[in-house]
Design a protein around this motif. Structure first.
Motif, PDB file in Angstrom:
ATOM      1  N   ILE A 106       0.843  -1.191   0.000  1.00  0.00           N
ATOM      2  CA  ILE A 106       0.000   0.000   0.000  1.00  0.00           C
ATOM      3  C   ILE A 106       0.883   1.247   0.000  1.00  0.00           C
ATOM      4  O   ILE A 106       2.027   1.206   0.450  1.00  0.00           O
ATOM      5  CB  ILE A 106      -0.945   0.024   1.224  1.00  0.00           C
ATOM      6  CG1 ILE A 106      -0.137   0.019   2.530  1.00  0.00           C
ATOM      7  CG2 ILE A 106      -1.923  -1.143   1.170  1.00  0.00           C
ATOM      8  CD1 ILE A 106      -0.985   0.204   3.772  1.00  0.00           C
ATOM      9  N   PRO A 107       0.374   2.352  -0.518  1.00  0.00           N
ATOM     10  CA  PRO A 107       1.146   3.599  -0.486  1.00  0.00           C
ATOM     11  C   PRO A 107       1.566   3.946   0.938  1.00  0.00           C
ATOM     12  O   PRO A 107       0.807   3.757   1.887  1.00  0.00           O
ATOM     13  CB  PRO A 107       0.170   4.629  -1.060  1.00  0.00           C
ATOM     14  CG  PRO A 107      -0.699   3.834  -1.976  1.00  0.00           C
ATOM     15  CD  PRO A 107      -0.891   2.516  -1.269  1.00  0.00           C
ATOM     16  N   GLY A 227      -9.944  -2.280  -5.721  1.00  0.00           N
ATOM     17  CA  GLY A 227      -9.380  -0.940  -5.817  1.00  0.00           C
ATOM     18  C   GLY A 227     -10.267  -0.092  -6.705  1.00  0.00           C
ATOM     19  O   GLY A 227     -10.730  -0.560  -7.743  1.00  0.00           O
ATOM     20  N   GLN A 228     -10.558   1.135  -6.296  1.00  0.00           N
ATOM     21  CA  GLN A 228     -11.435   1.983  -7.091  1.00  0.00           C
ATOM     22  C   GLN A 228     -10.952   3.425  -7.090  1.00  0.00           C
ATOM     23  O   GLN A 228     -10.405   3.916  -6.104  1.00  0.00           O
ATOM     24  CB  GLN A 228     -12.876   1.899  -6.573  1.00  0.00           C
ATOM     25  CG  GLN A 228     -13.054   2.241  -5.106  1.00  0.00           C
ATOM     26  CD  GLN A 228     -14.506   2.177  -4.689  1.00  0.00           C
ATOM     27  OE1 GLN A 228     -15.403   2.529  -5.451  1.00  0.00           O
ATOM     28  NE2 GLN A 228     -14.749   1.718  -3.480  1.00  0.00           N
ATOM     29  N   TYR A 229     -11.168   4.084  -8.227  1.00  0.00           N
ATOM     30  CA  TYR A 229     -10.845   5.501  -8.358  1.00  0.00           C
ATOM     31  C   TYR A 229     -11.767   6.104  -9.405  1.00  0.00           C
ATOM     32  O   TYR A 229     -12.230   5.412 -10.322  1.00  0.00           O
ATOM     33  CB  TYR A 229      -9.376   5.703  -8.761  1.00  0.00           C
ATOM     34  CG  TYR A 229      -9.008   5.095 -10.106  1.00  0.00           C
ATOM     35  CD1 TYR A 229      -9.108   5.833 -11.285  1.00  0.00           C
ATOM     36  CD2 TYR A 229      -8.561   3.774 -10.198  1.00  0.00           C
ATOM     37  CE1 TYR A 229      -8.774   5.272 -12.511  1.00  0.00           C
ATOM     38  CE2 TYR A 229      -8.236   3.210 -11.406  1.00  0.00           C
ATOM     39  CZ  TYR A 229      -8.338   3.962 -12.560  1.00  0.00           C
ATOM     40  OH  TYR A 229      -8.014   3.402 -13.777  1.00  0.00           O
ATOM     41  N   SER A 239      -2.120   4.396 -10.877  1.00  0.00           N
ATOM     42  CA  SER A 239      -0.949   3.528 -10.784  1.00  0.00           C
ATOM     43  C   SER A 239      -0.768   2.975  -9.368  1.00  0.00           C
ATOM     44  O   SER A 239      -0.395   1.813  -9.188  1.00  0.00           O
ATOM     45  CB  SER A 239       0.303   4.285 -11.227  1.00  0.00           C
ATOM     46  OG  SER A 239       0.559   5.386 -10.375  1.00  0.00           O
ATOM     47  N   LYS A 240      -1.076   3.787  -8.368  1.00  0.00           N
ATOM     48  CA  LYS A 240      -0.945   3.335  -6.982  1.00  0.00           C
ATOM     49  C   LYS A 240      -1.948   2.220  -6.684  1.00  0.00           C
ATOM     50  O   LYS A 240      -1.605   1.215  -6.045  1.00  0.00           O
ATOM     51  CB  LYS A 240      -1.168   4.499  -6.021  1.00  0.00           C
ATOM     52  CG  LYS A 240      -0.059   5.552  -6.045  1.00  0.00           C
ATOM     53  CD  LYS A 240      -0.341   6.648  -5.028  1.00  0.00           C
ATOM     54  CE  LYS A 240       0.782   7.681  -5.018  1.00  0.00           C
ATOM     55  NZ  LYS A 240       0.543   8.757  -4.024  1.00  0.00           N
ATOM     56  N   SER A 244      -1.134  -1.693  -5.882  1.00  0.00           N
ATOM     57  CA  SER A 244      -1.567  -2.236  -4.601  1.00  0.00           C
ATOM     58  C   SER A 244      -2.418  -3.486  -4.789  1.00  0.00           C
ATOM     59  O   SER A 244      -2.159  -4.526  -4.177  1.00  0.00           O
ATOM     60  CB  SER A 244      -2.351  -1.172  -3.833  1.00  0.00           C
ATOM     61  OG  SER A 244      -2.753  -1.655  -2.572  1.00  0.00           O
ATOM     62  N   VAL A 245      -3.431  -3.400  -5.632  1.00  0.00           N
ATOM     63  CA  VAL A 245      -4.341  -4.541  -5.834  1.00  0.00           C
ATOM     64  C   VAL A 245      -3.589  -5.742  -6.393  1.00  0.00           C
ATOM     65  O   VAL A 245      -3.766  -6.875  -5.934  1.00  0.00           O
ATOM     66  CB  VAL A 245      -5.499  -4.137  -6.763  1.00  0.00           C
ATOM     67  CG1 VAL A 245      -6.327  -5.359  -7.147  1.00  0.00           C
ATOM     68  CG2 VAL A 245      -6.392  -3.102  -6.099  1.00  0.00           C
TER      69      VAL A 245
END
Length: 251
Positions: A106-107, A227-229, A239-240, A244-245
């Motif tokens: 994770i970031p 992961g969602q954005y 990209s993060k 991560s996913v």
């Protein structure tokens, strides 16, 4: 106690309803009629067997959709004391859950929240400290005895198509939530699915999911990493979230 509003906002709009089945019935009405004609020539035993298999398939699709939707509707998230190693990269750290036997990168500056377990499912969420609609979550759901492996839900392509078609409401009048499948594949025993969700007049939301299954020694559990954005945050978070996913592993 801290909350993750972006993870659960507008959850009612993504709720599974009877309209999914209604839509399928409308689309498949001609097919159903043809099947009835063909079935009339079969023996009573064959007809009962066909109905039983159809019922099992419907239950599995419904179970799949309810489990995946858990990633959007788990009730409460509290900030947790993360067990994290910082030897990955300067901008990422490894979060390890020794109890649930998984790890994920994770970031470095993201917060960690843990949902209250109800004996059936639990969730861990990762999200930026600033206000954002972007996040990553790991939902763990207990499965029934008939789900012995990931393929119990179907092959990855069928799995993805059932998931996305079950979410889609763009066929309604007026149109509702539009769901589009972007990609699906399987690697290292995990399903990888990418799709988009968009309500009319709202930003497009991109979803990247990894699905896997593992036993805790007593029963199998389904792990849904989501992961969602939103589109306008793509440059900042895509990209993060992808990294991560895709880093999710069992330990």
């Amino acid at each position: 106690m801290a909350s993750v509003p972006s993870l659960f906002s507008n959850s009612s709009r993504y709720r599974i309803g009877d309209s999914t089945l209604l839509r399928r019935n409308r689309k498949g009405i001609c097919i159903c009629r043809n099947e009835l004609v063909l079935c009339s020539r079969k023996s009573e035993t064959e007809q009962k067997s066909s109905l039983r298999l159809h019922g099992q398939g419907t239950k599995r699709r419904q179970a799949l959709l309810q489990i995946i939707f858990g990633a959007f509707s788990f009730p409460s998230i509290a900030v947790a004391n993360a067990s994290a190693d910082t030897d990955l990269q300067e901008d990422f750290r490894i979060y390890s859950d020794d109890t649930n036997k998984f790890k994920i990168s994770i970031p470095q500056d993201w917060q960690v929240g843990a949902g209250k377990a109800d004996g059936i499912r639990s969730v861990t969420a990762f999200y930026p400290g600033e206000a954002s609609s972007s996040n990553v979550s790991v939902l763990i759901t207990g499965l029934g005895a008939d789900f012995t492996r990931l393929e119990s839900f179907g092959k990855v392509d069928a799995f993805a198509e059932n998931l996305v078609s079950g979410l889609d409401r763009s066929w309604q009048r007026p149109p509702g939530l539009a769901a589009k499948l972007i990609d699906s594949k399987t690697t290292n025993g995990l399903y990888y699915i990418e799709y988009s969700l968009q309500n009319p007049g709202e930003s497009c939301r991109h979803i990247i999911s990894v699905i896997g299954m593992a036993s805790n020694g007593w029963y199998n559990r389904l792990y849904t990493v989501t992961g969602q954005y939103v589109e306008e945050e793509s440059e900042k978070y895509r990209s993060k979230i992808e990294k991560s996913v895709l880093s999710f592993r069992f330990i």
